[in-house]
Scaffold this active site. Structure first.
Site, PDB file in Angstrom:
ATOM      1  N   LEU A   1     150.398  15.200  40.657  1.00 54.99           N
ATOM      2  CA  LEU A   1     150.523  16.632  40.423  1.00 54.99           C
ATOM      3  C   LEU A   1     150.325  16.893  38.929  1.00 54.99           C
ATOM      4  O   LEU A   1     150.383  15.978  38.120  1.00 54.99           O
ATOM      5  CB  LEU A   1     151.907  17.129  40.858  1.00 54.99           C
ATOM      6  CG  LEU A   1     152.256  16.965  42.340  1.00 54.99           C
ATOM      7  CD1 LEU A   1     153.726  17.280  42.560  1.00 54.99           C
ATOM      8  CD2 LEU A   1     151.371  17.864  43.194  1.00 54.99           C
ATOM      9  N   ALA A   2     150.126  18.164  38.581  1.00 54.59           N
ATOM     10  CA  ALA A   2     149.947  18.473  37.163  1.00 54.59           C
ATOM     11  C   ALA A   2     151.106  17.946  36.335  1.00 54.59           C
ATOM     12  O   ALA A   2     150.911  17.363  35.267  1.00 54.59           O
ATOM     13  CB  ALA A   2     149.793  19.977  36.969  1.00 54.59           C
ATOM     14  N   GLU A   3     152.356  18.146  36.817  1.00 53.96           N
ATOM     15  CA  GLU A   3     153.508  17.601  36.118  1.00 53.96           C
ATOM     16  C   GLU A   3     154.587  17.140  37.080  1.00 53.96           C
ATOM     17  O   GLU A   3     154.770  17.740  38.155  1.00 53.96           O
ATOM     18  CB  GLU A   3     154.135  18.624  35.159  1.00 53.96           C
ATOM     19  CG  GLU A   3     153.650  18.550  33.729  1.00 53.96           C
ATOM     20  CD  GLU A   3     152.424  19.384  33.501  1.00 53.96           C
ATOM     21  OE1 GLU A   3     151.779  19.205  32.453  1.00 53.96           O
ATOM     22  OE2 GLU A   3     152.106  20.213  34.367  1.00 53.96           O
ATOM     23  N   THR A   4     155.276  16.094  36.658  1.00 50.67           N
ATOM     24  CA  THR A   4     156.530  15.664  37.271  1.00 50.67           C
ATOM     25  C   THR A   4     157.594  15.757  36.193  1.00 50.67           C
ATOM     26  O   THR A   4     157.416  15.243  35.090  1.00 50.67           O
ATOM     27  CB  THR A   4     156.431  14.221  37.791  1.00 50.67           C
ATOM     28  OG1 THR A   4     155.440  14.153  38.825  1.00 50.67           O
ATOM     29  CG2 THR A   4     157.769  13.757  38.353  1.00 50.67           C
TER      30      THR A   4
ATOM     31  N   HIS B   1     156.153  25.471  34.061  1.00 53.45           N
ATOM     32  CA  HIS B   1     156.356  25.584  35.507  1.00 53.45           C
ATOM     33  C   HIS B   1     157.265  24.478  36.027  1.00 53.45           C
ATOM     34  O   HIS B   1     158.061  24.699  36.950  1.00 53.45           O
ATOM     35  CB  HIS B   1     155.008  25.600  36.248  1.00 53.45           C
ATOM     36  CG  HIS B   1     154.415  24.265  36.522  1.00 53.45           C
ATOM     37  ND1 HIS B   1     153.698  23.556  35.589  1.00 53.45           N
ATOM     38  CD2 HIS B   1     154.425  23.490  37.640  1.00 53.45           C
ATOM     39  CE1 HIS B   1     153.286  22.419  36.104  1.00 53.45           C
ATOM     40  NE2 HIS B   1     153.716  22.343  37.357  1.00 53.45           N
TER      41      HIS B   1
END
Length: 263
Positions: free
Chosen positions: A45-48, A74
């Site tokens: 994902l874009a960020e964890t 986010h």
């Protein structure tokens, strides 16, 4: 090691499958950096986000599939949602701390609205960059540089919506990301965000980019409270407010998945 809980939620979303998905792990103690990076790569994902409760609040860190980043809006919103919904956090304000970005906070309002309190970016207008212009295919009205990102301003929403950048060329630009923005038709401003150097070709909805966008459009439109929309395929709506040197960014979060990690 016992299984780790993991949650995936959609931030800045009115319904599931919109907004920006983020994974969240609430830890009892920090994992090794390479383990957190491996989890983020596996999630893809874009960020964890990873967080650990400390005496004065929650220490938070963010990883893309390739690198740790200094700030992520986010995924911070997502982490606050998880703490409220699954860890019974009491009170209407969660204090976070990042070694890279300092004190942060998320407030819980009515009807599930969550609001980030982040430091505003500082901007400087710079000369138009030929490599950026070639990669994006349209010469902007202005080119500005913040702490980590470029901000390119265009005249119409449709220019931003239709943009089909050359990601290979963008990856050669020395910046965390490239924000493109224009006045909106139904909102005050629209944007898109490209971050190939962080392993994210296009981010669906980028809270941290609005710490750059809000000061710019607040001055241009002479407004402190602004409505915004990020024009990615998933799309997302944000409400932004400039308060001195801070930016408040509000949105909703929808849960998608909860599970366990076995490492």
């Amino acid at each position: 090691m016992k299984p780790l809980k993991i949650f995936q939620v959609d931030a800045f979303a009115e319904r599931v499958f919109t907004g920006n998905p983020a994974a969240v792990c609430v830890l009892e103690e920090w994992l090794p950096d390479d383990s957190m990076q491996a989890i983020a790569m596996e999630n893809n994902l874009a960020e964890t986000a990873f967080t650990v409760k400390e005496e004065k609040g929650y220490h938070i860190r963010w990883f893309t599939p390739e690198v740790e980043v200094a700030l992520c809006g986010h995924a911070t919103l997502a982490t606050a949602f998880v703490l409220y919904e699954y860890y019974s956090f009491e009170g209407n304000k969660i204090s976070f701390y990042s070694e890279k970005s300092g004190p942060l906070a998320v407030e819980k309002g009515e009807n599930g609205l969550l609001t980030l309190d982040f430091p505003a970016d500082t901007l400087q207008e710079v000369a138009s960059d030929e490599k950026l212009n070639e990669a994006l295919g349209i010469v902007p009205l202005k080119t500005l540089k913040g702490k980590t990102d470029y901000l390119l301003i265009y005249s119409e929403e449709q220019q931003v919506r239709a943009m089909d950048p050359n990601i290979f060329l963008l990856n050669q630009v020395d910046a965390r990301g490239i924000i493109v923005s224009a006045p909106g038709v139904e909102v005050d401003f629209v944007s898109r965000f490209f971050a190939p150097q962080c392993g994210v070709s296009e981010d669906p909805v980028t809270g941290s980019a609005h710490t750059t966008l809000t000061p710019y459009w607040s001055e241009i439109l002479n407004k402190k409270i602004l409505s915004a929309r990020q024009l990615s395929r998933r799309g997302g709506n944000l409400s932004c407010e400039l308060r001195g040197s801070r930016v408040r960014i509000s949105g909703r979060v929808k849960p998608y998945l909860k599970g366990e990690i076995h490492i």
